[in-house]
Design a protein around this motif. Structure first.
Motif, mmCIF file in Angstrom:
data_model
loop_
_atom_site.group_PDB
_atom_site.id
_atom_site.type_symbol
_atom_site.label_atom_id
_atom_site.label_comp_id
_atom_site.label_asym_id
_atom_site.label_seq_id
_atom_site.Cartn_x
_atom_site.Cartn_y
_atom_site.Cartn_z
ATOM 1 N N SER A 120 1.495 2.615 1.222
ATOM 2 C CA SER A 120 1.051 1.575 2.155
ATOM 3 C C SER A 120 1.779 1.691 3.490
ATOM 4 C CB SER A 120 1.288 0.192 1.541
ATOM 5 O OG SER A 120 0.843 -0.827 2.405
ATOM 6 N N ALA A 121 3.080 2.025 3.441
ATOM 7 C CA ALA A 121 3.838 2.181 4.682
ATOM 8 C C ALA A 121 3.337 3.372 5.487
ATOM 9 C CB ALA A 121 5.318 2.340 4.364
ATOM 10 N N PRO A 124 -0.859 2.275 7.089
ATOM 11 C CA PRO A 124 -1.009 0.841 7.395
ATOM 12 C C PRO A 124 -2.474 0.493 7.624
ATOM 13 C CG PRO A 124 -0.154 2.031 9.298
ATOM 14 C CD PRO A 124 -0.148 3.008 8.157
ATOM 15 N N PRO A 139 10.585 -2.554 7.636
ATOM 16 C CA PRO A 139 10.350 -3.047 6.280
ATOM 17 C C PRO A 139 10.846 -4.483 6.134
ATOM 18 C CG PRO A 139 12.183 -1.499 6.324
ATOM 19 C CD PRO A 139 11.534 -1.428 7.682
#
Length: 217
Positions: A120-121, A124, A139
């Motif tokens: 997911s990081a 995005p 984060p």
């Protein structure tokens, strides 16, 4: 010594404290949520904390209501009595469902340190910001309640994104929850306005001691 009639029409001190504490938190969350684009950035800071507190206090209030008989209602017409019961029931339901949906919304993210979180990081969601920042997002740490207690995430929602292939489904679920939470906020606002209008009607037009039942006057 016999209890005075006005005392028999007044709610208990516990019910009054719960009523006004929940009311204050609801007003804050309605303002910080529905008017978020128009308010200072810091105004939203405790939205989640207030929502979880509303949920917990509402559970206590429902338990108190089920175990303690409320005072009799003031004299009113049949349709007014029916409307009052309906608004109260829907308010109780909204005080439980809307904060819980907010809790689910906060939980709809991959578990920290999971493969889904890493994916997911790196991928995005598409941003609609015409001038996105060149810096990667920092984060986020755990969600804290009033900066003291860590909020446990709802596992059935949170673990959907544990693996990379589950992240798109989790994002789609988050979008649906977000829509439901927003509509729930508008519904809550409508119910609060109905509740306040009814109380003022009995107090001002009918000249009854409606506000005194909740400790005012």
């Amino acid at each position: 010594m016999a209890t005075a009639p006005r005392d028999r029409l007044r709610y208990s001190n516990v019910a009054i404290v719960l009523h006004w504490a929940i009311a204050a938190l609801i007003l804050y969350n309605l303002a910080s949520g529905l008017l978020r684009p128009l308010l200072p950035a810091g105004f939203f800071q405790f939205h989640v904390s207030a929502g979880i507190t509303i949920l917990l206090l509402s559970v206590v209030r429902v338990a108190w209501r089920l175990t303690h008989r409320p005072p009799p209602m003031l004299a009113m017409k049949g349709w007014e009595r029916g409307l009052a019961h309906a608004v109260h029931f829907l308010l109780y339901a909204a005080m439980l469902i809307v904060p819980f949906s907010g809790w689910a919304l906060v939980s709809a993210k991959p578990p920290a340190g999971s493969p889904g979180a890493a994916w997911s990081a790196a991928h995005p969601p598409a941003s609609h910001d015409p001038a996105p920042s060149a810096k990667p997002p920092r984060p986020r740490g755990p969600t804290m309640i009033w900066a003291v207690v860590k909020l446990p995430l709802l596992a059935p929602v949170n673990t959907i994104g544990r693996e990379a292939e589950g992240v798109p489904a989790q994002r789609a679920l988050r979008a649906r929850i977000e829509t439901f939470h927003m509509l729930g906020g508008w519904a809550m606002l409508a119910l609060v306005l109905l509740h306040v209008a009814g109380a003022l009607k009995h107090q001002v037009l009918d000249r009854q001691r409606e506000l005194a039942r909740m400790g005012l006057g």
